[in-house]
Design an enzyme around this catalytic site. Sequence first.
Site, PDB file in Angstrom:
ATOM      1  N   ARG A   1       0.883  -1.187   0.000  1.00 33.17           N
ATOM      2  CA  ARG A   1       0.000   0.000   0.000  1.00 33.17           C
ATOM      3  C   ARG A   1       0.909   1.221   0.000  1.00 33.17           C
ATOM      4  O   ARG A   1       1.634   1.448   0.979  1.00 33.17           O
ATOM      5  CB  ARG A   1      -0.931   0.004   1.210  1.00 33.17           C
ATOM      6  CG  ARG A   1      -1.616   1.346   1.409  1.00 33.17           C
ATOM      7  CD  ARG A   1      -2.801   1.308   2.341  1.00 33.17           C
ATOM      8  NE  ARG A   1      -3.924   0.634   1.726  1.00 33.17           N
ATOM      9  CZ  ARG A   1      -5.178   0.694   2.180  1.00 33.17           C
ATOM     10  NH1 ARG A   1      -5.446   1.393   3.259  1.00 33.17           N
ATOM     11  NH2 ARG A   1      -6.147   0.067   1.563  1.00 33.17           N
TER      12      ARG A   1
ATOM     13  N   HIS B   1      -6.783   0.975  -6.923  1.00 34.38           N
ATOM     14  CA  HIS B   1      -7.062   0.100  -5.769  1.00 34.38           C
ATOM     15  C   HIS B   1      -7.669  -1.195  -6.329  1.00 34.38           C
ATOM     16  O   HIS B   1      -8.853  -1.472  -6.178  1.00 34.38           O
ATOM     17  CB  HIS B   1      -8.026   0.804  -4.810  1.00 34.38           C
ATOM     18  CG  HIS B   1      -8.092   0.183  -3.444  1.00 34.38           C
ATOM     19  ND1 HIS B   1      -7.399  -0.946  -3.087  1.00 34.38           N
ATOM     20  CD2 HIS B   1      -8.797   0.548  -2.331  1.00 34.38           C
ATOM     21  CE1 HIS B   1      -7.663  -1.240  -1.821  1.00 34.38           C
ATOM     22  NE2 HIS B   1      -8.511  -0.359  -1.340  1.00 34.38           N
TER      23      HIS B   1
ATOM     24  N   GLN C   1      -9.769  -3.788  -4.239  1.00 34.01           N
ATOM     25  CA  GLN C   1     -11.102  -3.271  -3.928  1.00 34.01           C
ATOM     26  C   GLN C   1     -12.046  -3.528  -5.097  1.00 34.01           C
ATOM     27  O   GLN C   1     -13.175  -3.991  -4.910  1.00 34.01           O
ATOM     28  CB  GLN C   1     -11.007  -1.768  -3.638  1.00 34.01           C
ATOM     29  CG  GLN C   1     -12.323  -1.142  -3.225  1.00 34.01           C
ATOM     30  CD  GLN C   1     -12.764  -1.637  -1.853  1.00 34.01           C
ATOM     31  OE1 GLN C   1     -12.008  -1.588  -0.903  1.00 34.01           O
ATOM     32  NE2 GLN C   1     -13.985  -2.125  -1.761  1.00 34.01           N
TER      33      GLN C   1
ATOM     34  N   ASP D   1     -17.372   7.264  -2.285  1.00 36.20           N
ATOM     35  CA  ASP D   1     -16.104   7.130  -1.559  1.00 36.20           C
ATOM     36  C   ASP D   1     -15.817   8.486  -0.908  1.00 36.20           C
ATOM     37  O   ASP D   1     -16.460   9.493  -1.233  1.00 36.20           O
ATOM     38  CB  ASP D   1     -14.977   6.712  -2.528  1.00 36.20           C
ATOM     39  CG  ASP D   1     -13.648   6.431  -1.822  1.00 36.20           C
ATOM     40  OD1 ASP D   1     -13.645   6.293  -0.572  1.00 36.20           O
ATOM     41  OD2 ASP D   1     -12.598   6.355  -2.506  1.00 36.20           O
TER      42      ASP D   1
ATOM     43  N   CYS E   1     -16.329   1.735  -0.522  1.00 33.10           N
ATOM     44  CA  CYS E   1     -15.166   0.908  -0.189  1.00 33.10           C
ATOM     45  C   CYS E   1     -14.839   0.966   1.296  1.00 33.10           C
ATOM     46  O   CYS E   1     -14.171   0.078   1.812  1.00 33.10           O
ATOM     47  CB  CYS E   1     -13.965   1.339  -1.022  1.00 33.10           C
ATOM     48  SG  CYS E   1     -13.524   3.068  -0.801  1.00 33.10           S
TER      49      CYS E   1
ATOM     50  N   ARG F   1     -13.454  -8.521   0.418  1.00 25.18           N
ATOM     51  CA  ARG F   1     -12.035  -8.235   0.198  1.00 25.18           C
ATOM     52  C   ARG F   1     -11.214  -9.488   0.470  1.00 25.18           C
ATOM     53  O   ARG F   1     -10.302  -9.838  -0.280  1.00 25.18           O
ATOM     54  CB  ARG F   1     -11.571  -7.083   1.114  1.00 25.18           C
ATOM     55  CG  ARG F   1     -12.084  -5.708   0.720  1.00 25.18           C
ATOM     56  CD  ARG F   1     -11.469  -5.220  -0.571  1.00 25.18           C
ATOM     57  NE  ARG F   1     -10.011  -5.182  -0.475  1.00 25.18           N
ATOM     58  CZ  ARG F   1      -9.309  -4.197   0.087  1.00 25.18           C
ATOM     59  NH1 ARG F   1      -9.919  -3.133   0.554  1.00 25.18           N
ATOM     60  NH2 ARG F   1      -7.984  -4.232   0.145  1.00 25.18           N
TER      61      ARG F   1
HETATM   62  N1   CP Z   1     -11.301  -0.172   1.601  1.00 19.81           N
HETATM   63  C1   CP Z   1     -10.065  -0.233   2.133  1.00 19.81           C
HETATM   64  O1   CP Z   1      -9.070  -0.437   1.453  1.00 19.81           O
HETATM   65  O2   CP Z   1     -10.038  -0.065   3.481  1.00 19.81           O
HETATM   66  P1   CP Z   1      -8.730   0.144   4.372  1.00 19.81           P
HETATM   67  O3   CP Z   1      -8.131   1.470   3.991  1.00 19.81           O
HETATM   68  O4   CP Z   1      -9.232   0.151   5.797  1.00 19.81           O
HETATM   69  O5   CP Z   1      -7.775  -0.979   4.124  1.00 19.81           O
HETATM   70  N1  NVA Z   2      -9.959   6.696  -2.001  1.00 26.99           N
HETATM   71  C1  NVA Z   2      -9.661   6.273  -0.654  1.00 26.99           C
HETATM   72  C2  NVA Z   2      -9.897   4.815  -0.503  1.00 26.99           C
HETATM   73  C3  NVA Z   2      -9.639   4.275   0.869  1.00 26.99           C
HETATM   74  C4  NVA Z   2      -9.785   2.787   0.959  1.00 26.99           C
HETATM   75  C5  NVA Z   2      -8.235   6.642  -0.322  1.00 26.99           C
HETATM   76  O1  NVA Z   2      -7.352   6.487  -1.179  1.00 26.99           O
HETATM   77  O2  NVA Z   2      -7.989   7.090   0.804  1.00 26.99           O
END
Ligand code: CP
Ligand code: NVA
Length: 307
Positions: free
Chosen positions: A102, A129, A132, A224, A264, A292
């Site tokens: 990440r 992502h 997701q 989102d 998400c 997920r």
């Molecule tokens: N949706 C998602 O990726 O959640 P987190 O940021 O909690 O991992």
């Molecule tokens: N768009 C959001 C998604 C979080 C899971 C972000 O990048 O923070």
Amino acid sequence: MKRDLVTVLDLKDELKDIIDLAIKMKAENKRGEDVASFKGKALALIFEKPSLRTRVSFEVGFNQLGGYALYLSPSEIQVGKRESVHDVAKVLSRFADVIMYRAFDHQNVLELARHAGVPVINGLDDIEHPCQAVADFMTMREVKGVLMGRTLAWVGDGNNVLHSLLLGAAILGMNVKAACPGGYRPRSDILDMALSIARGSGSRIEVMDDPIEAVTDADVVYADTFISMGDEAQKEERLRAFTGYQVNMGLFSRARSDAIFMHCLPAHRGEEVTDEVMDSPRSVVFQEAENRMHAQKAIMVRLAGFR
Ligand code: CP
Ligand code: NVA
């Protein structure tokens, strides 16, 4: 050739199969019949940003299949700062059989994948992502059945999650109507790619300003956060720009009467979505969160060939 999941495009030819496998593996899991095909394998989880779902779903899922998952917090490796991306990739590949990353910067995910000898999975970056999106299409399949020809309405920021959904929808033949204010539209390279895939699959992809136009007659309404991780400094200007982009019952009621609500998560209740929509019987946000784990198990089986 080892395989990575940096962008949804990496799954172009097998997205549908992975969704089917995820649904099968979910059923096995519910029957208590997980296949311990990750026995003796290690998964390294590198996080530069916070997480609930991504961390827990990867850790628990990998352990359920007999493997060992190792969480590496934002303060530990410091990819590209304490050590180069190249060296991190080489070292981790000596210990781990799969790496999830990440990251703030999509380029770092690409570079880690380039130098790692084991599959690298993008656990969210500034552009995509993909995990997701796979879980989301799996959820849509479970609830709506056939996906081809269905319409997903996106309301809000043209962000990483939308990018992955655009590419996935184009691959699967789903339509997307995305309502994003000026300045917050999806990247043009991703949009062009989605449009080009859509020409082959028959899906319709449109970006517009008006949330009502996007949501009208949609099968799925997706929201989102307006402020993604990394965008915190722009909080005030973003909240101003996204005025009118909240998914509330008034907007949601423009969709088909059997439309579902997706997010998400994490959600900012009262900002991009109201409690009433989040907690409505047509909200599938927690099924989506659970998926997920099942989706990522299927992704790892396919990429790493652990089954
Ligand atoms: N949706 C998602 O990726 O959640 P987190 O940021 O909690 O991992
Ligand atoms: N768009 C959001 C998604 C979080 C899971 C972000 O990048 O923070």
